[in-house]
Design a protein around this motif. Structure first.
Motif, PDB file in Angstrom:
ATOM      1  N   ALA A  23       3.539 -14.019  -9.235  1.00 61.91           N
ATOM      2  CA  ALA A  23       2.444 -14.122 -10.204  1.00 61.91           C
ATOM      3  C   ALA A  23       1.654 -12.821 -10.289  1.00 61.91           C
ATOM      4  N   ALA A  24       1.468 -12.165  -9.166  1.00 62.88           N
ATOM      5  CA  ALA A  24       0.665 -10.945  -9.131  1.00 62.88           C
ATOM      6  C   ALA A  24       1.433  -9.686  -9.529  1.00 62.88           C
ATOM      7  N   TYR A  25       2.712  -9.590  -9.161  1.00 57.43           N
ATOM      8  CA  TYR A  25       3.430  -8.327  -9.304  1.00 57.43           C
ATOM      9  C   TYR A  25       4.580  -8.337 -10.304  1.00 57.43           C
ATOM     10  N   LEU A  26       5.005  -9.477 -10.789  1.00 62.95           N
ATOM     11  CA  LEU A  26       6.085  -9.510 -11.773  1.00 62.95           C
ATOM     12  C   LEU A  26       5.745  -8.707 -13.028  1.00 62.95           C
ATOM     13  N   PRO A  27       4.495  -8.728 -13.510  1.00 58.52           N
ATOM     14  CA  PRO A  27       4.184  -7.919 -14.696  1.00 58.52           C
ATOM     15  C   PRO A  27       4.476  -6.428 -14.519  1.00 58.52           C
ATOM     16  N   ARG A  28       4.502  -5.949 -13.292  1.00 56.31           N
ATOM     17  CA  ARG A  28       4.801  -4.525 -13.066  1.00 56.31           C
ATOM     18  C   ARG A  28       6.234  -4.178 -13.454  1.00 56.31           C
ATOM     19  N   LEU A  29       7.123  -5.160 -13.498  1.00 53.73           N
ATOM     20  CA  LEU A  29       8.500  -4.877 -13.895  1.00 53.73           C
ATOM     21  C   LEU A  29       8.568  -4.409 -15.345  1.00 53.73           C
ATOM     22  N   THR A  30       7.598  -4.785 -16.167  1.00 49.53           N
ATOM     23  CA  THR A  30       7.587  -4.329 -17.560  1.00 49.53           C
ATOM     24  C   THR A  30       7.331  -2.830 -17.653  1.00 49.53           C
ATOM     25  N   GLU A  31       6.779  -2.245 -16.600  1.00 46.52           N
ATOM     26  CA  GLU A  31       6.508  -0.807 -16.584  1.00 46.52           C
ATOM     27  C   GLU A  31       7.802   0.008 -16.485  1.00 46.52           C
ATOM     28  N   PHE A  32       8.916  -0.635 -16.148  1.00 48.74           N
ATOM     29  CA  PHE A  32      10.192   0.062 -16.042  1.00 48.74           C
ATOM     30  C   PHE A  32      10.523   0.805 -17.337  1.00 48.74           C
ATOM     31  N   ALA A  33      10.189   0.209 -18.472  1.00 48.48           N
ATOM     32  CA  ALA A  33      10.515   0.809 -19.766  1.00 48.48           C
ATOM     33  C   ALA A  33       9.766   2.121 -19.997  1.00 48.48           C
ATOM     34  N   PHE A  34       8.631   2.281 -19.354  1.00 46.15           N
ATOM     35  CA  PHE A  34       7.784   3.445 -19.590  1.00 46.15           C
ATOM     36  C   PHE A  34       7.812   4.467 -18.457  1.00 46.15           C
ATOM     37  N   GLU A  35       8.298   4.061 -17.290  1.00 51.14           N
ATOM     38  CA  GLU A  35       8.300   4.938 -16.122  1.00 51.14           C
ATOM     39  C   GLU A  35       9.672   4.903 -15.445  1.00 51.14           C
ATOM     40  N   PRO A  36      10.611   5.732 -15.905  1.00 51.63           N
ATOM     41  CA  PRO A  36      11.957   5.708 -15.329  1.00 51.63           C
ATOM     42  C   PRO A  36      11.976   5.930 -13.822  1.00 51.63           C
ATOM     43  N   GLY A  37      11.073   6.735 -13.301  1.00 55.22           N
ATOM     44  CA  GLY A  37      11.032   6.966 -11.857  1.00 55.22           C
ATOM     45  C   GLY A  37      10.667   5.712 -11.082  1.00 55.22           C
ATOM     46  N   LEU A  38       9.952   4.826 -11.732  1.00 48.64           N
ATOM     47  CA  LEU A  38       9.568   3.572 -11.089  1.00 48.64           C
ATOM     48  C   LEU A  38      10.788   2.710 -10.800  1.00 48.64           C
ATOM     49  N   VAL A  39      11.755   2.733 -11.687  1.00 47.48           N
ATOM     50  CA  VAL A  39      12.989   1.964 -11.481  1.00 47.48           C
ATOM     51  C   VAL A  39      13.661   2.411 -10.187  1.00 47.48           C
ATOM     52  N   PRO A 102      -4.133  -0.361  -5.268  1.00 40.43           N
ATOM     53  CA  PRO A 102      -4.592   0.775  -6.074  1.00 40.43           C
ATOM     54  C   PRO A 102      -4.259   0.573  -7.552  1.00 40.43           C
ATOM     55  N   VAL A 103      -4.780   1.455  -8.372  1.00 37.99           N
ATOM     56  CA  VAL A 103      -4.478   1.399  -9.799  1.00 37.99           C
ATOM     57  C   VAL A 103      -3.015   1.753 -10.038  1.00 37.99           C
ATOM     58  N   GLY A 104      -2.492   2.726  -9.358  1.00 35.09           N
ATOM     59  CA  GLY A 104      -1.111   3.163  -9.541  1.00 35.09           C
ATOM     60  C   GLY A 104      -0.160   2.437  -8.615  1.00 35.09           C
ATOM     61  N   HIS A 105       0.772   3.207  -8.079  1.00 37.92           N
ATOM     62  CA  HIS A 105       1.806   2.634  -7.205  1.00 37.92           C
ATOM     63  C   HIS A 105       1.742   3.310  -5.841  1.00 37.92           C
ATOM     64  N   ASP A 106       1.612   2.502  -4.820  1.00 34.43           N
ATOM     65  CA  ASP A 106       1.716   3.003  -3.455  1.00 34.43           C
ATOM     66  C   ASP A 106       2.864   2.255  -2.788  1.00 34.43           C
ATOM     67  N   PHE A 107       3.054   2.506  -1.511  1.00 36.62           N
ATOM     68  CA  PHE A 107       4.146   1.860  -0.783  1.00 36.62           C
ATOM     69  C   PHE A 107       4.102   0.339  -0.947  1.00 36.62           C
ATOM     70  N   ALA A 108       2.935  -0.254  -0.759  1.00 34.25           N
ATOM     71  CA  ALA A 108       2.827  -1.719  -0.800  1.00 34.25           C
ATOM     72  C   ALA A 108       3.098  -2.282  -2.186  1.00 34.25           C
ATOM     73  N   THR A 109       2.568  -1.647  -3.226  1.00 40.76           N
ATOM     74  CA  THR A 109       2.823  -2.182  -4.575  1.00 40.76           C
ATOM     75  C   THR A 109       4.291  -2.034  -4.951  1.00 40.76           C
ATOM     76  N   LEU A 110       4.902  -0.943  -4.533  1.00 43.51           N
ATOM     77  CA  LEU A 110       6.329  -0.781  -4.795  1.00 43.51           C
ATOM     78  C   LEU A 110       7.141  -1.835  -4.044  1.00 43.51           C
ATOM     79  N   ARG A 111       6.758  -2.101  -2.800  1.00 43.31           N
ATOM     80  CA  ARG A 111       7.484  -3.085  -2.007  1.00 43.31           C
ATOM     81  C   ARG A 111       7.331  -4.487  -2.607  1.00 43.31           C
ATOM     82  N   LEU A 112       6.119  -4.837  -3.016  1.00 46.59           N
ATOM     83  CA  LEU A 112       5.885  -6.162  -3.605  1.00 46.59           C
ATOM     84  C   LEU A 112       6.540  -6.293  -4.979  1.00 46.59           C
ATOM     85  N   THR A 113       6.579  -5.209  -5.725  1.00 43.59           N
ATOM     86  CA  THR A 113       7.294  -5.214  -7.001  1.00 43.59           C
ATOM     87  C   THR A 113       8.788  -5.387  -6.757  1.00 43.59           C
TER      88      THR A 113
END
Length: 127
Positions: A23-39, A102-113
């Motif tokens: 519920a909290a982190y699934l929306p971050r997957l939509t950022e894949f389209a805009f941030e190739p490095g995030l993938v 954080p607002v961006g991506h850190d280790f924890a947000t990347l791991r939860l995503t």
């Protein structure tokens, strides 16, 4: 794909800790389209989680990649119970360290995503 717990809030996955993370982190997957490095970053985190959960013999050894779907030949699906236990330990550690998202991506947000990606790819909240 709908990854909500089967049967609504009282479904089989309703009390699973993965529901809250999704519920909290699934929306971050939509950022894949805009941030190739995030993938790439999320894929690396997903691989690390999968490696922590699935011993090499069960994984099929070297050469089995995470980008295959749960049903593909040569891949070993992640089990909901194993990933839920991992999430409980990880979120407990975050609470102990008083982590603040954080607002961006850190280790924890990347791991939860990455956990959300694994939940989606392995269809862990349906059925």
């Amino acid at each position: 794909m709908d990854i909500s717990p089967t049967g609504g809030p009282d479904g089989p996955a309703a009390d699973c800790p993965l529901v809250e993370v999704v519920a909290a982190y699934l929306p971050r997957l939509t950022e894949f389209a805009f941030e190739p490095g995030l993938v790439a970053a999320v894929d690396q985190h997903a691989a690390a989680v999968r490696d922590a959960l699935i011993p090499a013999p069960r994984r099929g050894g070297p050469g089995v990649t995470l980008t295959t779907t749960a049903g593909a030949a040569g891949s070993t699906p992640v089990r909901r119970e194993d990933l839920a236990d991992y999430v409980l330990g990880f979120t407990d550690w975050l609470a102990e360290t008083e982590w603040i998202e954080p607002v961006g991506h850190d280790f924890a947000t990347l791991r939860l995503t990455a956990v959300c990606w694994l939940v989606r790819e392995h269809d862990l909240l349906n059925g």
